[in-house]
Design a protein around this motif. Structure first.
Motif, short mmCIF file in Angstrom:
data_model
loop_
_atom_site.label_atom_id
_atom_site.label_comp_id
_atom_site.label_asym_id
_atom_site.label_seq_id
_atom_site.Cartn_x
_atom_site.Cartn_y
_atom_site.Cartn_z
N UNK A 1 7.96 -5.31 -10.84
CA UNK A 1 7.60 -5.79 -9.53
C UNK A 1 7.57 -7.32 -9.54
N UNK A 2 7.85 -7.88 -8.39
CA UNK A 2 7.80 -9.32 -8.25
C UNK A 2 6.38 -9.83 -8.07
N UNK A 3 6.21 -11.10 -8.32
CA UNK A 3 4.89 -11.71 -8.21
C UNK A 3 4.33 -11.65 -6.80
N UNK A 4 5.18 -11.86 -5.80
CA UNK A 4 4.72 -11.81 -4.42
C UNK A 4 4.24 -10.41 -4.04
N UNK A 5 4.93 -9.38 -4.54
CA UNK A 5 4.53 -8.01 -4.26
C UNK A 5 3.17 -7.72 -4.87
N UNK B 1 -2.67 -6.99 -4.18
CA UNK B 1 -4.03 -7.38 -4.56
C UNK B 1 -4.84 -7.83 -3.34
N UNK B 2 -4.19 -8.47 -2.36
CA UNK B 2 -4.89 -8.96 -1.16
C UNK B 2 -5.21 -7.85 -0.18
N UNK C 1 -2.60 -1.51 5.11
CA UNK C 1 -2.09 -2.87 5.19
C UNK C 1 -0.76 -3.01 4.46
N UNK C 2 -0.56 -2.19 3.46
CA UNK C 2 0.71 -2.23 2.72
C UNK C 2 1.82 -1.50 3.44
N UNK C 3 1.45 -0.60 4.35
CA UNK C 3 2.44 0.20 5.07
C UNK C 3 2.76 -0.38 6.44
#
Length: 157
Positions: free
Chosen positions: A1-5, A10-11, A17-19
């Motif tokens: 996974x990328x850092x932004x993901x 985490x936020x 919120x992820x969907x």
């Protein structure tokens, strides 16, 4: 996974919120002037340079490119009527032009559909063209199994 993901996960306080899907588009400099552009387009005025100068007179400070890109989806759907062109083409003593006009007139529904549809047969036509080229290259050299193998191997690229 990328850092932004990872940071986004985490936020997030809840899984919903992820969907959330894609973000809403940001407001554009062109938004206040879209009604004017739509009105001018409906009047048949589609010259982007003139539309840009009109909007500048109304206070628009954005670039010409944004105005040029805005009506692009509508340009694809627009088709000019060329009916009288068929008549004048037949009046000329140019057999090539006469047969071209006759062919267009016979397939006019297909011409309109091809110019106005969002679907394109370009990739299929390109693939068929490639297969014919491979077949011509191998003419008289091999039988169907080798031709089939070459066509399938090049399709995997």
């Amino acid at each position: 996974m990328g850092g932004n993901t990872i940071r986004r996960c985490a936020r997030a306080a809840t899984p919903e919120e992820l969907l959330g899907g894609r973000r809403q588009p940001r407001p554009s400099q062109l938004d206040p002037y879209k009604s004017h552009l739509d009105k001018r387009w409906a009047e048949g005025f589609t010259n982007a340079i003139q539309l840009h100068s009109e909007l500048q007179a109304l206070g628009y400070r954005g670039s010409y490119q944004i105005i040029s890109d805005y009506p692009r989806p509508r340009r694809r759907r627009r088709i000019r009527v060329v009916g009288p062109w068929f008549v004048s083409a037949r009046a000329e003593e140019l057999p090539g032009l006469h047969s071209f006009a006759t062919g267009l007139e016979k397939d006019w529904d297909a011409v309109v559909q091809g110019l106005t549809s969002q679907w394109s047969s370009g990739p299929v036509e390109g693939r068929v063209n490639h297969i014919k080229m491979v077949k011509r290259q191998m003419f008289g050299r091999a039988k169907l199994p080798l031709l089939r193998k070459r066509v399938l191997l090049t399709a995997a690229r």
